[in-house]
Design an enzyme around this catalytic site. Structure first.
Site, short mmCIF file in Angstrom:
data_model
loop_
_atom_site.label_atom_id
_atom_site.label_comp_id
_atom_site.label_asym_id
_atom_site.label_seq_id
_atom_site.Cartn_x
_atom_site.Cartn_y
_atom_site.Cartn_z
N GLU A 876 0.79 -1.24 0.00
CA GLU A 876 0.00 0.00 0.00
C GLU A 876 0.81 1.28 0.00
O GLU A 876 0.32 2.31 -0.48
CB GLU A 876 -0.89 0.03 1.24
CG GLU A 876 -1.97 -1.00 1.22
CD GLU A 876 -2.72 -0.93 2.52
OE1 GLU A 876 -3.82 -0.40 2.54
OE2 GLU A 876 -2.16 -1.41 3.54
N1 MCN Z 1 7.20 -7.79 -0.34
C1 MCN Z 1 8.53 -8.03 -0.58
N2 MCN Z 1 9.48 -7.30 0.08
C2 MCN Z 1 9.13 -6.33 0.94
C3 MCN Z 1 7.76 -6.06 1.18
C4 MCN Z 1 6.81 -6.84 0.53
O1 MCN Z 1 8.86 -8.87 -1.40
N3 MCN Z 1 10.04 -5.63 1.57
C5 MCN Z 1 6.18 -8.55 -1.07
C6 MCN Z 1 5.44 -9.52 -0.17
O2 MCN Z 1 6.10 -10.73 -0.06
C7 MCN Z 1 4.11 -9.63 -0.90
C8 MCN Z 1 3.88 -8.23 -1.44
O3 MCN Z 1 5.18 -7.65 -1.55
O4 MCN Z 1 4.21 -10.52 -1.96
C9 MCN Z 1 3.00 -7.35 -0.57
O5 MCN Z 1 3.40 -7.48 0.76
P1 MCN Z 1 2.77 -6.67 1.98
O6 MCN Z 1 3.02 -5.23 1.80
O7 MCN Z 1 3.19 -7.31 3.22
O8 MCN Z 1 1.19 -6.81 1.79
P2 MCN Z 1 0.24 -8.05 2.14
O9 MCN Z 1 0.82 -9.33 1.73
O10 MCN Z 1 -0.29 -7.89 3.50
O11 MCN Z 1 -0.89 -7.77 1.04
C10 MCN Z 1 -1.89 -6.82 1.19
C11 MCN Z 1 -1.67 -5.54 0.42
C12 MCN Z 1 -2.90 -4.79 0.51
S1 MCN Z 1 -3.33 -4.25 2.04
C13 MCN Z 1 -3.74 -4.67 -0.56
S2 MCN Z 1 -5.23 -3.88 -0.42
C14 MCN Z 1 -3.36 -5.18 -1.82
C15 MCN Z 1 -1.95 -5.40 -1.96
O12 MCN Z 1 -1.31 -5.82 -0.93
N4 MCN Z 1 -4.21 -5.78 -2.65
C16 MCN Z 1 -3.73 -6.36 -3.78
N5 MCN Z 1 -1.50 -5.73 -3.17
C17 MCN Z 1 -2.34 -6.30 -4.08
N6 MCN Z 1 -1.85 -6.82 -5.22
C18 MCN Z 1 -2.70 -7.49 -6.04
N7 MCN Z 1 -2.22 -8.01 -7.16
N8 MCN Z 1 -4.01 -7.65 -5.76
C19 MCN Z 1 -4.55 -7.10 -4.68
O13 MCN Z 1 -5.82 -7.28 -4.41
#
Ligand code: MCN
Ligand code: FES
Ligand code: FES
Length: 914
Positions: A876
């Site tokens: 986000e």
């Molecule tokens: N990631 C990473 N390295 C980091 C941070 C994150 O590789 N330093 C990667 C994570 O492993 C994950 C992705 O990035 O694959 C997102 O991680 P994170 O920010 O932890 O978010 P969440 O897994 O909790 O996912 C939720 C977030 C939110 S709140 C919404 S809304 C959202 C989003 O992610 N909705 C999505 N991304 C989306 N992407 C797709 N394609 N579809 C949605 O509905």
């Protein structure tokens, strides 16, 4: 009974001669999926607007959802995704799709790949522009990727197919050190996604036994009314109908809990009915449900349920619902049901009066942005032989949803097994329960499996939306030093009729208006308002997007007021050592000066380019926007997981990290691989499992960009526990067999709690997030002065998201956020139900509105103390500000300042005039 007249045709489907028996008006998509079991062809909009259902018919790419069987002639050749390639025998396009991270949720992937094959069949050397035009012409829509990786994938596949590059160029090369953390390792679910073999909810629904019932909803077509009577008698006698259910059939409290925790919240949080009983609160509210043998029978009977309503005044915006004479939408609870003040530093009123102080002010209205996943909502439920009610849906909060719906259904949460299907994007709307309780009630009442698939109209009208903020805000800065001195704001959040997450969302305003800058004195007030428009749901960049709209407009205007360059003004005022956030916390890292330094040369170049290329007709401009957002839920945020050591010396991950499409699979697998490096478990043997509340402990929702940080940390803890238990004296680790012989455990638990503190309800002060994401965007736009049309030409992003687990995933998050940000800035809305209830009507950004020219630069030197291996989130943070870089670029191009989103051509023209 209606007569079914079939015609028989011989078709060549994927090269195989097949006899097909179908009604002339049947859709090709339905025949392929439901009769021939070719479920690789997905159905999104069902209206010809998304291209998910694309197939090649006699050499031409067509959308099978709008292709009737009578138009498919005898001996037609049809190619579906199954005919392009399959696991173990992938087509170059499919390999390239996986390698370039072009499948996030993957729901659009089969349609895109088939469409791309159609292009390469006629043009083996397309340019990037040819590809973009092709996808535009064939209406291939993607909500996740920002399109650039898709074009990259087609280019790479074409090169291989022409023989200009070796086939191996489409394979991932394992880094020499064997680490995948920080690499471009393709996500584990990629092959299933690009071959169409991953079963989403509607595909799984086709695999339910024959006694499965289809559910159709009887829904309100008004916004606010008293329910006088509901007559189901005619519908009950209709063919195929097993049951017509109303509120009286719901066994429990018939309410979904809105997660009210604070005594500062008026109303008890039990306003949202499963099936409405006394009142209609918004368009689409469910008044009855029909369960029937077929979807057509259920829908036909639903039309025969007669509802008598007494219309009430509809309050479709916060100001209307706040008017003195407005009635209480939920009788007994005021329409303004939550307030959150902010009192930081000294009284601000005297500061604004000082002579040597510059002041800028604005009134802002943000839009009711619709999420528009390509896959519409879908859920099914059945009673299990384990005495549990199983509900499968697009839930991104399996344990939380079981808790929110159980009491309403007369159950306890442990009697519900809530499972997350593979899903085609949610972007946050699925942090709310949507159809879970409905299918649960249907299965409990009928004793049979029940399936509910929303049409795209239902997806648009009966799922939550981004809540509009009505903000008045002003900032004061010292005219001599250019330092920000004070800020005041007052905002009202139109959260629709149901309160879930309303108070959290409202707190986001005090946390993020002005975030990124050291503003010592702030007075603010946010309030949550109940209205009769669509209920407010979580949406990526929740509250940040709206806050940044006000904050980054005022920052930009202040720079102009002071005669300073917008980048340099930000540089002077951004967080540095000693600065505090709007809620008085110390920033977790100091990231912004470094990011602005990196952006400066790109900014100068962009300024020169736009000055050079601007004409009287097409004015060009450059906009910057700073974004900060928390990775994690407010306060203490907890996850529990386990790891199971498998008999082949691999591991299965017991974590309920839900996958919207963002990459829970690679997130969990990449983190575990890194944590277990000393054990050397090959990545293919680290197994992601799909979340199910009955099978895994609560890891918390995949919301608030929390999972990489919080769930990742819990996985890391479980891995440490495993290595501690299995380490041998020589430093190596026991195999599974050795562990069993030594009577060691083979299941290891891990948990993690982040250490934030929620904001004080009276002052707003606190440290809600201990781990934050930082991004800055630079956009270049062209504004057509005669029409007000805006085109985004180029976007650069500099980002500090801590250490990066998977680059493909994070690149994809950023590209996707850019596309959603452009939609938010320029076209997307859900205000007028008639106009905005289709993808096109609601301003969905297709490929032509998203630039191909996008670049990302990461800074990974600020390792996060609270995050596995120094990671922050990514979902986000990159979403809170791209729209504002576009809005600021419009201002730079032509002087038009936008105070209401989206910046449609009409609004740009209006702003130009004023
Ligand atoms: N990631 C990473 N390295 C980091 C941070 C994150 O590789 N330093 C990667 C994570 O492993 C994950 C992705 O990035 O694959 C997102 O991680 P994170 O920010 O932890 O978010 P969440 O897994 O909790 O996912 C939720 C977030 C939110 S709140 C919404 S809304 C959202 C989003 O992610 N909705 C999505 N991304 C989306 N992407 C797709 N394609 N579809 C949605 O509905
Ligand atoms: Fe066919 Fe959207 S175009 S499902
Ligand atoms: Fe395209 Fe999700 S990957 S819609």
């Amino acid at each position: 009974m209606s007569l079914s007249l079939l015609s028989q045709k011989r078709l060549f489907i994927n090269g195989v001669e097949t006899n097909v028996f179908a009604e002339p008006d049947a859709k090709l998509s339905e025949v392929l999926r439901e009769q021939l079991n070719l479920t690789g062809t997905k159905v999104g909009c069902g209206e010809g607007q998304c291209g998910a259902c694309s197939v090649i018919l006699n050499g031409k790419v067509v959308r099978s959802c709008i292709t009737k069987m009578k138009r498919v002639s005898e001996l037609s050749q049809i190619i579906t995704i199954e005919g392009v390639g399959e696991p173990g025998n992938l087509h170059p396009l499919q390999k390239a799709w996986a390698l370039h991270g072009a499948a996030q949720c993957g729901f659009c992937s089969p349609g895109f790949i088939v469409s791309a094959k159609g292009l390469l069949d006629v043009n083996d050397s397309p340019t990037r522009d040819d590809i973009r035009q092709w996808f535009q012409k064939h209406r291939n829509a993607c909500r996740c990727t920002g399109y650039k990786p898709l074009v990259d994938a087609v280019m790479a596949a074409a090169e291989v197919m022409r023989g200009d590059a070796p086939e191996e160029s489409l394979e991932f090369k394992m880094p020499e050190d064997g680490r995948i953390w920080g690499s471009y390792y393709p996500r584990p679910t990629a092959v299933a996604k690009v071959t169409g073999t991953l079963d989403y909810g509607a595909d799984l629904g086709l695999k339910l036994p024959d006694n499965m019932l289809h559910v159709a909803l009887v829904q309100a077509e008004v916004h606010h009314a008293n329910i006088i009577s509901i007559d189901t008698s005619k519908a009950e006698g209709m063919p195929g109908v097993a049951a017509v259910l109303t509120a009286a059939d719901v066994k429990g409290k018939n309410r979904i809990f809105g997660l009210v925790q604070s005594s500062y919240h008026k109303g008890d949080g039990w306003e949202r009915p499963i099936i409405n009983d006394t009142k209609v609160f918004q368009y689409g509210d469910v008044l009855a449900m029909v369960c029937a043998e077929t979807r057509e029978e259920a829908e036909a009977a639903a039309k025969e349920v007669h509802v008598e309503l007494e219309l009430l005044p509809a309050y479709l915006s916060a100001p209307e619902a706040m008017a003195e004479d407005a009635m209480e939408i939920h009788p007994g609870t005021p329409n303004v049901y939550f307030t959150q003040p902010l009192i930081k530093g000294d009284d601000t009123a005297p500061i604004f009066k000082q002579d040597d102080v510059a002041v800028v002010e604005g009134d802002f209205i943000s839009s009711r942005q619709p999420h528009m996943p390509i896959e519409p909502d879908v859920a099914f439920a059945f009673m299990g032989d384990d005495d549990l009610l199983h509900i499968h849906s697009k839930s991104i909060a399996v344990h939380l949803h079981a808790f929110m719906i159980a009491e309403g259904m007369g159950l306890t949460p442990d009697k519900i097994a809530l499972a997350a299907n593979p899903m085609g994007g949610t972007f946050g709307y699925k942090l709310s329960p949507t159809s879970e309780a409905l299918v649960g009630v249907a299965a409990m009442a009928t004793g049979r499996p029940c399936l509910l698939r929303y049409s795209y109209f239902q997806q648009m009208t009966y799922t939550g939306k981004r809540s509009p903020f009505y903000i008045n805000a002003r900032m004061a800065a010292d005219k001599k030093t250019g330092r920000l001195l004070a800020m005041e704001h007052d905002y009202s959040v139109d959260h629709g009729p149901y309160c879930e997450m309303g108070s959290v969302l409202t707190s986001r305003g005090i946390q993020f208006i002005g975030a990124g800058y050291d503003i010592p004195n702030i007075r603010g007030m946010g309030r949550t308002v109940c209205t009769n428009h669509a209920w407010g749901a979580a949406f990526r960049g929740f509250g940040g997007v709206q806050s940044v709209f006000a904050g980054e407009t005022l920052i930009d205007e202040m720079a102009r007021e002071l005669g300073q360059d917008p980048l340099e003004f930000r540089y002077v005022n951004c967080y540095r050592e000693g600065a505090t956030t709007p809620t008085g916390a110390t920033p977790d890292v100091i990231a912004l000066p470094q990011l602005l330094d990196a952006l400066r040369p790109k900014y100068k170049e962009a300024k020169e380019r736009t000055a050079r290329e601007s004409t009287d007709e097409i004015k060009k401009g450059v906009g910057i926007a700073v974004g900060v957002y928390g990775a994690g839920a407010d306060g203490v945020d907890t996850a529990e997981v386990f790891i199971q050591y498998d008999s082949d010396n691999g591991v299965t991950l017991g974590c309920s990290w839900e996958d919207h499409g963002q990459g829970a699979d690679i997130g969990a697998v990449g983190t575990t691989h890194e944590a277990l490096l000393p054990m050397g478990i090959p990545v293919e043997k680290i197994r992601f499992s799909w979340p199910d509340s009955a099978k895994q402990p609560p890891a918390g929702p995949a919301g608030a960009s929390r999972s990489q940080v919080v769930v990742g940390s819990a996985l890391n803890a479980a891995c440490k526990a495993m290595m501690d238990a299995l380490k041998k004296p020589d430093g190596t680790f026991m195999t599974y067999d050795e562990a069993v012989s030594a009577e060691k455990p083979t299941r290891f638990e891990g948990s993690y709690s982040s250490m934030g503190s929620v904001c004080d309800p009276e002052t707003g002060l606190g440290t809600p997030f201990v781990n934050c994401m930082y991004t800055i965007y630079l956009s270049e736009v062209s504004v057509e002065i005669a029409t007000g049309k805006v085109k985004v030409d180029r976007v650069s992003c500099v980002a500090d998201l801590g250490s990066i687990n998977n680059r493909l995933a994070v690149d994809g998050q950023i590209y996707g956020c850019i596309a959603q940000g452009i939609g938010l800035a320029l076209s997307e809305d859900f205000e007028d139900i008639k106009k905005h209830s289709t993808m096109i009507g609601a301003g969905f950004p297709y490929i032509e509105s998203i630039p191909d020219d996008m670049e990302i630069e990461y800074f990974e030197n600020n390792l996060r103390e609270h995050g596995p291996f120094g990671a922050s989130g990514a979902g986000e943070g990159p979403m809170v500000n791209p729209h504002m870089s576009v809005i600021n670029a419009i201002r730079d191009a032509c002087g038009a300042r936008i105070y209401r989103l989206p910046a449609t051509p009409e609004r740009v023209l209006e702003a130009l005039k004023s």
